[in-house]
Scaffold this motif. Structure first.
Motif, mmCIF file in Angstrom:
data_model
loop_
_atom_site.group_PDB
_atom_site.id
_atom_site.type_symbol
_atom_site.label_atom_id
_atom_site.label_comp_id
_atom_site.label_asym_id
_atom_site.label_seq_id
_atom_site.Cartn_x
_atom_site.Cartn_y
_atom_site.Cartn_z
ATOM 1 N N THR A 60 -97.824 -79.052 -57.716
ATOM 2 C CA THR A 60 -97.877 -77.636 -58.118
ATOM 3 C C THR A 60 -99.210 -77.030 -57.685
ATOM 4 O OG1 THR A 60 -96.595 -78.243 -60.064
ATOM 5 C CG2 THR A 60 -97.608 -76.045 -60.041
ATOM 6 N N TRP A 94 -97.661 -76.655 -72.156
ATOM 7 C CA TRP A 94 -97.486 -77.770 -71.210
ATOM 8 C C TRP A 94 -97.670 -79.086 -71.960
ATOM 9 C CZ3 TRP A 94 -99.907 -82.020 -69.018
ATOM 10 C CH2 TRP A 94 -99.317 -82.517 -67.849
ATOM 11 N N ARG A 153 -94.129 -88.671 -63.007
ATOM 12 C CA ARG A 153 -94.782 -87.873 -64.062
ATOM 13 C C ARG A 153 -93.736 -86.979 -64.688
ATOM 14 N NH1 ARG A 153 -95.883 -82.234 -64.170
ATOM 15 N NH2 ARG A 153 -97.893 -82.039 -63.172
#
Ligand SMILES: O=C(O)CCC(=O)C(=O)O
Ligand SMILES: [Fe+2]
Length: 343
Positions: free
Chosen positions: A137, A156, A235
């Motif tokens: 990202t 997040w 992840r």
């Protein structure tokens, strides 16, 4: 990226002081809260999500799904059709959607917005393969994607421990104070839009996350993910959005994430095997102020990809190829087909 200058400021000491939380997030743009979310609930969610990824062929067969050991040959990233398929199976999990409504999150957002909280229907997970760092990202502000109102907050959450080498988020504190959306450009990274590093000032903060640790930030905060530099670990994280009632929410937040990349995926597919009813279409009970999606930023990114591909840029060419593979019936797909034919 320029290196991380230091860790986040931990705000647990002001958790019971709504005014102090509001002041801190207004000033620094983010709140980092250690152990905000229940570790066992997150570990159970991790298992649910990774079992779907195992079934989808993303993990090494015979390993414990909870270890998240990626099958490197299966690697793909958000934007690839291969990603969307398995992602949309994960997206059917009731436990995944419910996690976006957990009290510990909604309660802290209620303090920040000083009112009732609307969790956005479009929940988001990020399932990032190792050894694929060109898809990390890139630097961006969330408003270009999620829109609606600036006063929207992202939560997040890594679903499992997320040490620096697994690629947690990094933010530039106070970067939201620019109070506007910066220029975004084509990127191969997730979301396809990036702010150029030379347009920025300020220092990057990040640190190891333990399961339960939570980062909350304003929609204009400049942030990016750090690369997943592990040898073989996937992840897994959540990034959900929340706002007060009575301010605009963008229409794309009312449909399943990445359903715009497919022809047919919708809430009925998501809900098919759910055992409870309360979260199905929960937002339809409210009178929402829905704003139309603004396509300016994504269109600029696409137009730049077209120009770059014509000049021989391999990343841009790859972007056009993955758009064509989605096989959608739209103008950009037709343009991508035409441009690729000339290369
Ligand atoms: O998890 C990621 O890599 C991207 C997340 C992100 O940009 C966000 O939470 O806003
Ligand atoms: Fe973001």
């Amino acid at each position: 990226m320029s290196r991380v200058a230091g860790p986040f400021r931990v705000s647990n000491d002001i958790l019971d002081d709504p005014a102090a939380l509001r002041e801190r997030i207004a000033d620094e743009g983010y709140l980092f809260l250690r152990g905000l979310q229940d570790k066992d609930k997150l570990r159970a969610l991790r298992r649910d999500m990774l079992e779907v990824m195992m079934a989808g062929g993303w993990l090494v067969a015979g390993t414990d799904p909870s270890d998240g050991i990626a099958s490197i040959e299966a690697r793909c990233a958000e934007g690839d059709v291969e990603y969307t398929g398995v992602y949309h199976d994960v997206y059917k999990l009731e436990s995944f959607h419910r996690s976006g409504h957990w009290d510990e999150i909604v309660d802290v957002i209620a303090k920040i917005v000083d009112g009732h909280v609307l969790p956005h229907p479009s929940k988001i997970a990020r399932l990032w393969f190792p050894q694929y760092t060109e898809h990390t990202t890139p630097i961006h502000q969330d408003f270009v994607h999620f829109q609606g109102s600036y006063d929207t907050y992202t939560v997040w959450t890594p679903v499992g421990d997320c040490p620096i080498e697994l690629g947690p988020l990094a933010v530039i504190p106070r970067s939201h104070k620019i109070d506007t959306v910066m220029e975004h450009h084509f990127s191969l990274g997730a979301g396809s839009l990036a702010i150029h590093e030379e347009d920025l000032s300020g220092e990057w903060l990040s640190n190891d996350f333990e399961v339960g640790d939570t980062l909350i930030f304003h929609s204009l905060v400049v942030h990016q993910a750090l690369p997943n530099d592990t040898e073989d670990r996937i992840r897994v994280s959540l990034d959900n959005r929340y706002q007060a009632f009575g301010i605009p929410i963008a229409e794309q937040m009312l449909i399943p994430h990445l359903s715009n990349l497919t022809k047919t995926y919708g809430w009925e597919d998501v809900y098919r095997n759910w055992e409870t009813e309360d979260l199905k279409y929960y937002w339809k009970d409210y009178d929402l102020d829905v704003s139309e999606k603004i396509t300016t930023w994504s269109q600029t990114g696409f137009d730049e990809a077209v120009e770059l591909a014509k000049q021989g840029d391999e990343r841009a060419r790859h972007q056009l190829e993955r758009i064509v593979k989605r096989d959608l019936d739209d103008e950009n797909t037709r343009t991508a087909v035409e441009v690729l034919a000339t290369l």
